[in-house]
Design an enzyme around this catalytic site. Structure first.
Site, PDB file in Angstrom:
ATOM      1  N   ASN A 182      45.930 -35.992 -29.515  1.00  0.00           N
ATOM      2  CA  ASN A 182      46.312 -34.807 -28.964  1.00  0.00           C
ATOM      3  C   ASN A 182      47.502 -34.944 -28.043  1.00  0.00           C
ATOM      4  OD1 ASN A 182      45.840 -31.892 -27.696  1.00  0.00           O
ATOM      5  ND2 ASN A 182      45.496 -33.208 -25.920  1.00  0.00           N
ATOM      6  N   GLU A 183      48.471 -34.103 -27.966  1.00  0.00           N
ATOM      7  CA  GLU A 183      49.427 -34.359 -26.967  1.00  0.00           C
ATOM      8  C   GLU A 183      49.972 -36.067 -26.812  1.00  0.00           C
ATOM      9  OE1 GLU A 183      49.238 -31.957 -23.670  1.00  0.00           O
ATOM     10  OE2 GLU A 183      49.311 -29.970 -24.961  1.00  0.00           O
TER      11      GLU A 183
ATOM     12  N   TYR B 116      52.490 -22.711 -23.982  1.00  0.00           N
ATOM     13  CA  TYR B 116      51.983 -21.728 -23.257  1.00  0.00           C
ATOM     14  C   TYR B 116      52.641 -21.121 -22.297  1.00  0.00           C
ATOM     15  CZ  TYR B 116      47.538 -24.727 -23.462  1.00  0.00           C
ATOM     16  OH  TYR B 116      46.218 -25.404 -23.921  1.00  0.00           O
TER      17      TYR B 116
ATOM     18  N   GLN C  82      41.636 -20.952 -24.116  1.00  0.00           N
ATOM     19  CA  GLN C  82      40.404 -21.730 -24.444  1.00  0.00           C
ATOM     20  C   GLN C  82      39.105 -20.630 -24.681  1.00  0.00           C
ATOM     21  OE1 GLN C  82      39.179 -25.384 -23.026  1.00  0.00           O
ATOM     22  NE2 GLN C  82      40.996 -26.384 -23.032  1.00  0.00           N
TER      23      GLN C  82
ATOM     24  N   GLU D 166      37.096 -27.166 -25.157  1.00  0.00           N
ATOM     25  CA  GLU D 166      37.192 -28.348 -24.534  1.00  0.00           C
ATOM     26  C   GLU D 166      36.237 -28.837 -23.479  1.00  0.00           C
ATOM     27  OE1 GLU D 166      41.240 -29.212 -23.066  1.00  0.00           O
ATOM     28  OE2 GLU D 166      40.915 -31.346 -22.686  1.00  0.00           O
TER      29      GLU D 166
ATOM     30  N   GLU E 144      47.364 -25.054 -29.588  1.00  0.00           N
ATOM     31  CA  GLU E 144      47.156 -24.762 -28.176  1.00  0.00           C
ATOM     32  C   GLU E 144      48.215 -23.567 -27.663  1.00  0.00           C
ATOM     33  OE1 GLU E 144      46.396 -27.703 -25.128  1.00  0.00           O
ATOM     34  OE2 GLU E 144      45.504 -28.716 -26.440  1.00  0.00           O
TER      35      GLU E 144
HETATM   36  O1  AHR Z   1      44.195 -26.488 -22.593  1.00  0.00           O
HETATM   37  C1  AHR Z   1      44.356 -27.162 -21.477  1.00  0.00           C
HETATM   38  C2  AHR Z   1      45.417 -28.376 -21.671  1.00  0.00           C
HETATM   39  O2  AHR Z   1      46.507 -28.145 -22.177  1.00  0.00           O
HETATM   40  C3  AHR Z   1      44.724 -29.420 -22.998  1.00  0.00           C
HETATM   41  O3  AHR Z   1      43.586 -30.330 -22.625  1.00  0.00           O
HETATM   42  C4  AHR Z   1      45.885 -30.251 -23.139  1.00  0.00           C
HETATM   43  O4  AHR Z   1      46.035 -30.518 -24.496  1.00  0.00           O
HETATM   44  C5  AHR Z   1      47.115 -29.013 -22.887  1.00  0.00           C
HETATM   45  O5  AHR Z   1      48.289 -29.869 -22.055  1.00  0.00           O
END
Ligand code: AHR
Length: 495
Positions: free
Chosen positions: A172-173, A239, A345, A25, A296
């Site tokens: 995205n999101e 995450y 990432q 990103e 992600e």
């Molecule tokens: O990976 C970092 C961020 O996490 C991304 O930009 C977003 O999609 C997510 O919230």
């Protein structure tokens, strides 16, 4: 001791190599510095992309690379990133540090990176602040090999042949940074935007709808109900933090054994998410045509002291290696539905493969796990049955062993095994059903003496794979010991 029954003659789902996908990103020092240094940089580069990073990523066999975001994707206007670099407009990267983006790394540069490392591009389009027309034109620009205004513009910018991008994400999101939408509203937008993601070759574009955040099952229900027939994939983002609390993520290094345990427990939660989202998907798509795309995932800790909080730069320890190994094992086990994942990432951001500082580069423990595990790419999952001993911390317990096995096209079997315990080693015996005799070897990634062992620019090889000592094979039984806090991959070549 734990005994594992490996059914070597029953092949289950294929482990799509895209499970080993990555994400890049425009965030912090991922693209700029980490990948792109520009053609005039003293750092050795190929067309502006740093050579050390290219070589490291080639070795990893990255199957697919997601770009340009993330949250950045929904404020990215692709037309700003084409043509002579000196003429490209600048913009503010409002999500990530409020820094200026000069658009020097755009579509052509990204495609060149993919070509250099041998990865398929996975483009994420802008639904949050972009138009349908803009998205339509981007796809035409990248994929139309015939005569058209966008194809001519591409050729004028130096690329005659279309890139034939296979994977395209529609936003995205969209439930968060991508527009704060309700699933009902996004489902309608998805139907509309995805209509104009046209096909220009015999191979149709694989369209990925924005899926849920973590346990938002309502989002999955609405998207599947309203649009499953128009999508090839539905994303999921989850995450792992060090505390299990989003607001207080914990430090990437210097953590306690309790935080080690909490992090691994939070990692195992991925399985519940996959199972529950898959059950909803099964209702609308019993034939499993729509892939669950976990585009992600990974650890998210507090940034390294003194670094820009908007740049998400964190160190990477043996704990991250365990998080990677456990997640990859889970993805294998659910590879009938999980067909692509993209760890966040690739360089210098979150659970990165690579860290850079000026001209220097280090490979992280997570990189080594991806390197050791790449033998599973496109192999067939084998059924592994075992009852893991418990790993206890206070009143809580989780399994001590995470394991997955597969057979590749040459008939070689690979078993990846993680010992979650921070303190105790684990003896493992594999009972290979259907195998009389075999040649075995193994590699292990283990902490030196500290739980937060990591690779730094001063000590770049502190954590690196070693040969697993003491592995034995007797008839169809393979025995080995997993040191505490370790990730291993065993290779079994039947005789
Ligand atoms: O990976 C970092 C961020 O996490 C991304 O930009 C977003 O999609 C997510 O919230």
């Amino acid at each position: 001791m734990v005994k594992v029954l490996v059914h070597t003659e029953t092949r289950k789902s294929q482990i799509n190599k895209n499970i080993y996908g990555q994400f890049s990103e425009h965030l912090g020092r991922c693209v700029y510095e980490g990948i792109w240094v520009g053609e005039d940089s003293p750092i050795p580069n190929t067309d502006g992309i740093r050579n050390d990073v290219i070589e490291a990523l080639k070795q990893l066999k990255v199957p697919v690379l997601r770009w340009p975001g993330g949250c950045f994707a929904d404020e990215y206007h692709w037309e700003d990133g084409i043509g002579p670099r000196e003429n490209r407009p600048r913009m503010l990267n409002t999500h990530w540090g409020g820094v200026e983006e000069n658009n020097h790394f755009g579509t052509h540069e990204f495609m060149r990176l993919c070509e250099l490392i041998g990865a398929e591009p996975y483009i994420c389009g802008n639904v949050g602040s972009g138009t349908v027309y803009e998205m339509q034109q981007w796809v035409e620009y990248m994929n139309n090999g015939g005569q058209s205004p966008m194809a001519s513009l591409r050729a004028q910018n130096g690329q005659e042949e279309p890139w034939n991008v296979k994977y395209f994400g529609v936003g995205n999101e969209s439930w968060g940074c991508g527009g704060n939408m309700r699933p009902e509203y996004y489902a309608d937008l998805y139907r509309r935007y995805s209509t104009y993601v046209r096909n220009y070759s015999a191979e149709p574009v694989y369209k990925i709808a924005c899926g849920p955040n973590t346990a938002d099952y309502h989002w999955t229900e609405v998207l599947m109900r309203e649009a499953h027939h128009l999508m090839n994939g539905l994303s999921l983002h989850y995450y792992t933090t060090g505390t299990g609390i989003w607001e207080k993520k914990g430090s990437a290094t210097g953590f306690t054994s309790e935080e080690w345990f909490t992090t691994l427990k939070a990692t195992l939660y991925m399985e519940e998410l996959i199972v529950k989202h898959s059950a909803i998907m099964d209702k609308y798509d019993p034939d499993k045509k729509v892939g669950l795309i976990i585009d992600e995932w990974g650890t998210w800790f507090e940034v390294e002291p003194g670094t820009n909080p908007g740049f998400l730069y964190q160190q990477n320890t043996v704990r991250d290696a365990l998080v990677a190994g456990i997640n990859l094992n889970l993805f294998h086990e659910h590879s009938d539905r999980v067909t692509m994942t993209n760890i966040a990432q690739i360089v210098n951001v979150l659970q990165a493969m690579i860290l850079t500082e000026g001209a220097n580069m280090v490979l992280t423990p997570t990189y080594h796990v991806f390197d050791m595990y790449k033998v599973h790419q496109d192999a067939h999952l084998l059924e592994s049955q075992y009852v893991s001993p418990s790993y206890k911390m206070g009143d809580e317990e989780i399994p001590q062993l995470s394991l997955s096995s597969s057979v590749d096209h040459e008939g070689h079997i690979h078993v990846s095994a993680c010992n979650l315990s921070h303190a105790d080693s684990l003896n493992v015996e594999l009972d290979l059903q259907g195998i009389e005799d075999a040649v075995v070897s193994g590699q292990v990634l283990v902490s030196s003496d500290k739980l937060d062992a990591h690779n730094s620019f001063d000590n770049p090889a502190q954590v690196a794979p070693k040969e697993l000592q003491g592995i034995t094979a007797e008839k169809g039984n393979v025995s080995f010991t997993l040191p505490a806090a370790s990730v291993a991959v065993i290779k079994i070549v039947p005789k």
